[in-house]
Scaffold this active site. Sequence first.
Site, PDB file in Angstrom:
ATOM      1  N   LYS A   1       1.069  -1.222  -0.117  1.00 54.12           N
ATOM      2  CA  LYS A   1      -0.153  -0.046  -0.111  1.00 54.12           C
ATOM      3  C   LYS A   1       1.069   1.006  -0.201  1.00 54.12           C
ATOM      4  O   LYS A   1       1.231   1.146   0.994  1.00 54.12           O
ATOM      5  CB  LYS A   1      -0.986   0.240   1.285  1.00 54.12           C
ATOM      6  CG  LYS A   1      -2.628   1.049   1.385  1.00 54.12           C
ATOM      7  CD  LYS A   1      -2.531   1.581   2.398  1.00 54.12           C
ATOM      8  CE  LYS A   1      -1.736   2.490   3.199  1.00 54.12           C
ATOM      9  NZ  LYS A   1      -1.673   3.802   2.727  1.00 54.12           N
TER      10      LYS A   1
ATOM     11  N   GLU B   1      10.927   0.976   9.846  1.00 51.09           N
ATOM     12  CA  GLU B   1      11.682   2.162   9.732  1.00 51.09           C
ATOM     13  C   GLU B   1      10.720   4.068  10.466  1.00 51.09           C
ATOM     14  O   GLU B   1       9.494   3.868   8.947  1.00 51.09           O
ATOM     15  CB  GLU B   1      12.127   2.220   8.756  1.00 51.09           C
ATOM     16  CG  GLU B   1      13.017   1.505   8.647  1.00 51.09           C
ATOM     17  CD  GLU B   1      13.746   1.025   6.793  1.00 51.09           C
ATOM     18  OE1 GLU B   1      15.169   1.996   6.369  1.00 51.09           O
ATOM     19  OE2 GLU B   1      13.228   0.702   5.721  1.00 51.09           O
TER      20      GLU B   1
ATOM     21  N   CYS C   1      13.721  10.838   6.293  1.00 55.08           N
ATOM     22  CA  CYS C   1      14.013  10.907   7.379  1.00 55.08           C
ATOM     23  C   CYS C   1      15.183  11.013   8.344  1.00 55.08           C
ATOM     24  O   CYS C   1      15.098  11.005   9.595  1.00 55.08           O
ATOM     25  CB  CYS C   1      13.480   9.401   7.590  1.00 55.08           C
ATOM     26  SG  CYS C   1      14.127   8.001   6.882  1.00 55.08           S
TER      27      CYS C   1
ATOM     28  N   GLU D   1       9.215  16.391  15.636  1.00 53.37           N
ATOM     29  CA  GLU D   1       9.731  15.653  14.245  1.00 53.37           C
ATOM     30  C   GLU D   1       8.849  17.204  13.227  1.00 53.37           C
ATOM     31  O   GLU D   1       7.458  16.447  13.604  1.00 53.37           O
ATOM     32  CB  GLU D   1       9.340  14.622  13.895  1.00 53.37           C
ATOM     33  CG  GLU D   1       9.981  14.586  12.693  1.00 53.37           C
ATOM     34  CD  GLU D   1       9.709  13.235  11.220  1.00 53.37           C
ATOM     35  OE1 GLU D   1       9.026  12.636  12.036  1.00 53.37           O
ATOM     36  OE2 GLU D   1      10.656  12.456  11.625  1.00 53.37           O
TER      37      GLU D   1
HETATM   38  P1  NAD Z   1       2.386   7.795   7.835  1.00 53.41           P
HETATM   39  O1  NAD Z   1       2.866   7.259   9.638  1.00 53.41           O
HETATM   40  O2  NAD Z   1       1.492   8.849   8.191  1.00 53.41           O
HETATM   41  O3  NAD Z   1       2.004   7.360   7.014  1.00 53.41           O
HETATM   42  C1  NAD Z   1       3.218   5.916   6.348  1.00 53.41           C
HETATM   43  C2  NAD Z   1       1.947   5.199   5.418  1.00 53.41           C
HETATM   44  O4  NAD Z   1       1.126   4.187   6.909  1.00 53.41           O
HETATM   45  C3  NAD Z   1       1.120   5.811   4.640  1.00 53.41           C
HETATM   46  O5  NAD Z   1       0.872   4.533   3.832  1.00 53.41           O
HETATM   47  C4  NAD Z   1       0.008   5.545   5.432  1.00 53.41           C
HETATM   48  O6  NAD Z   1      -1.452   5.071   4.744  1.00 53.41           O
HETATM   49  C5  NAD Z   1      -0.218   4.101   6.417  1.00 53.41           C
HETATM   50  N1  NAD Z   1      -1.024   4.461   7.381  1.00 53.41           N
HETATM   51  C6  NAD Z   1      -1.451   5.402   8.304  1.00 53.41           C
HETATM   52  N2  NAD Z   1      -1.907   4.819   9.407  1.00 53.41           N
HETATM   53  C7  NAD Z   1      -1.956   3.626   9.292  1.00 53.41           C
HETATM   54  C8  NAD Z   1      -2.787   2.427   9.985  1.00 53.41           C
HETATM   55  N3  NAD Z   1      -3.127   2.928  11.329  1.00 53.41           N
HETATM   56  N4  NAD Z   1      -2.754   1.129  10.068  1.00 53.41           N
HETATM   57  C9  NAD Z   1      -1.726   0.772   8.762  1.00 53.41           C
HETATM   58  N5  NAD Z   1      -1.328   1.434   8.120  1.00 53.41           N
HETATM   59  C10 NAD Z   1      -0.774   2.934   8.216  1.00 53.41           C
HETATM   60  O7  NAD Z   1       3.564   8.423   7.508  1.00 53.41           O
HETATM   61  P2  NAD Z   1       3.933   9.394   6.412  1.00 53.41           P
HETATM   62  O8  NAD Z   1       3.561  11.352   6.792  1.00 53.41           O
HETATM   63  O9  NAD Z   1       3.563   8.802   4.935  1.00 53.41           O
HETATM   64  O10 NAD Z   1       5.696   9.643   6.249  1.00 53.41           O
HETATM   65  C11 NAD Z   1       6.452  10.620   7.298  1.00 53.41           C
HETATM   66  C12 NAD Z   1       7.113   9.939   7.954  1.00 53.41           C
HETATM   67  O11 NAD Z   1       7.580   8.674   7.610  1.00 53.41           O
HETATM   68  C13 NAD Z   1       7.990  10.802   9.179  1.00 53.41           C
HETATM   69  O12 NAD Z   1       7.905  10.188  10.294  1.00 53.41           O
HETATM   70  C14 NAD Z   1       9.322  10.587   8.516  1.00 53.41           C
HETATM   71  O13 NAD Z   1      10.200  10.342   9.258  1.00 53.41           O
HETATM   72  C15 NAD Z   1       9.337   8.438   8.106  1.00 53.41           C
HETATM   73  N6  NAD Z   1      10.300   7.765   7.518  1.00 53.41           N
HETATM   74  C16 NAD Z   1      11.050   7.477   8.107  1.00 53.41           C
HETATM   75  C17 NAD Z   1      11.827   6.618   7.694  1.00 53.41           C
HETATM   76  C18 NAD Z   1      12.593   6.037   7.728  1.00 53.41           C
HETATM   77  O14 NAD Z   1      14.002   4.771   7.059  1.00 53.41           O
HETATM   78  N7  NAD Z   1      12.764   5.543   9.377  1.00 53.41           N
HETATM   79  C19 NAD Z   1      12.186   7.046   6.237  1.00 53.41           C
HETATM   80  C20 NAD Z   1      11.260   7.404   5.549  1.00 53.41           C
HETATM   81  C21 NAD Z   1       9.790   8.417   6.580  1.00 53.41           C
END
Ligand code: NAD
Length: 454
Positions: A185, A261, A299, A401
């Site tokens: 997804k 991650e 990130c 963050e």
């Molecule tokens: P997010 O957590 O809002 O969403 C990520 C994914 O999870 C999306 O596909 C979303 O639809 C899905 N999702 C949301 N709630 C869910 C649930 N309850 N159950 C299942 N899936 C769910 O994150 P974002 O806003 O898309 O990305 C930004 C975040 O990602 C920042 O916090 C950033 O630091 C982190 N990030 C971390 C890394 C790493 O490698 N550590 C890399 C990139 C981004």
Amino acid sequence: MNEYHYTPCRFHFKNYVAGEFTASDKLFENINPVDGSIINHVAEADSALVDKAVKSAHAALQGPWGKMTMDKRCALLHKVADGIESRFDEFVAAEMADTGKSLFQARTIDIPRGAANFRIFADMVKSQSSDCFHTDTPDGKGALNYAVNKPLGVVAVIAPWNLPLLLMTWKLAPAMAAGNTIVAKPSEETPATATLLAEVMHAAGIPAGVFNLVHGFGHQSAGEFLTTHPGVDAVTFTGESSTGSAIMKASTDGVKALSFELGGKNAGIIFDDCDCDCDFDEAVAGTARSVFTNGGQVCLCTERLYVQRSIFDKFVAALKDKAEAIKIGWPLDEDTDMGPVISQKHRDKVLSYFDSTKADGATVVTGGGYPVFNDQRDNGAFVQPTIFTGLSEDSKIVKEEVFGPVCHITPFDHEDEAITMANDSKYGLAATVWTTNLQRAHRVSQQMEVGICG
Ligand code: NAD
């Protein structure tokens, strides 16, 4: 305009389940953050379609994929990489349209690395070793213990929006190379390259059910339907720490294998031994890259800086110059350095941090708001590269963050003080240490309570 101008050729992005592109009555909008225009509609998967995807992924484990030799499987993944490259310009255009990121970045990072992931993991998995050890037993015969690498089964891949193709394929490629089947997804903000990837998988001859794609949101949508599905054996997720926590809770019932991650509030420490011409310039340039790349939406980006007091003013002034030289603009302009943040919603979040930081009494070194263009971009999600100083370590801008083009800079006197401040965070993702003293580089890096230190 050039060959990367994006014209969506599909009426809407479909799901890809059991080897077929599947529509849905429920559509959501795919918005371009550059000008707020609707670039496409996306078919949201309901729980029945997610269930079908998981079941087809299970069935595929018993089908040709499960019986395929590793060589054949990996050759197919090489074909997927070739397929991405043969449609390179389409992938670049789609990634730019979804995210507003610059042509340079999409062309040099997102798409080439997305393709490379399939080759790298396909090659790596072939030389994967496993543990083997001997133990003594009471009967004196001894026992030879060895591990056999096997697929986990059906893996749910949940990806974020900041590097959509790169981060999704970083999960898909190793999981598929190891023989698993997938239900993926993408983020609701960035459905385009994942849909193109489904077309590439189909054309490459990946057997039906091995790779399934479902579109939708998290809570009470495709994300949650997937992570709570009893037929999913493992979840690999990249995104916010709070979402990771929700997924972990949701996965307890089936005791699924998890790989996360998550978020960061990364510190950068700059020592005054950098204060000679080219080293100082390198520290400033490297820090500017690490704060503002991809609009601060990586990130590993640095959001907290600790600069040794004797070079504090000089460093702040030099970073200000770098921030003000960043060209914000149209992704298609070759000289654009930074595009918008991902959405109006995310811009509101970033700007609310700017407002609360100013209200807390911070000094605004540069930025602190949004640019005005007097064209369609004013309907987009742009914010200014921003630097704050002057707040204490317990303020929101130092603790939470933001995931935008912003940092707060604090002076320090002694090494121990910088280490203590850098480590005072609930996150533990990444850190950077700038010094010309090799002993100090190793000593300080090893004390950083993070997963990766540069
Ligand atoms: P997010 O957590 O809002 O969403 C990520 C994914 O999870 C999306 O596909 C979303 O639809 C899905 N999702 C949301 N709630 C869910 C649930 N309850 N159950 C299942 N899936 C769910 O994150 P974002 O806003 O898309 O990305 C930004 C975040 O990602 C920042 O916090 C950033 O630091 C982190 N990030 C971390 C890394 C790493 O490698 N550590 C890399 C990139 C981004």
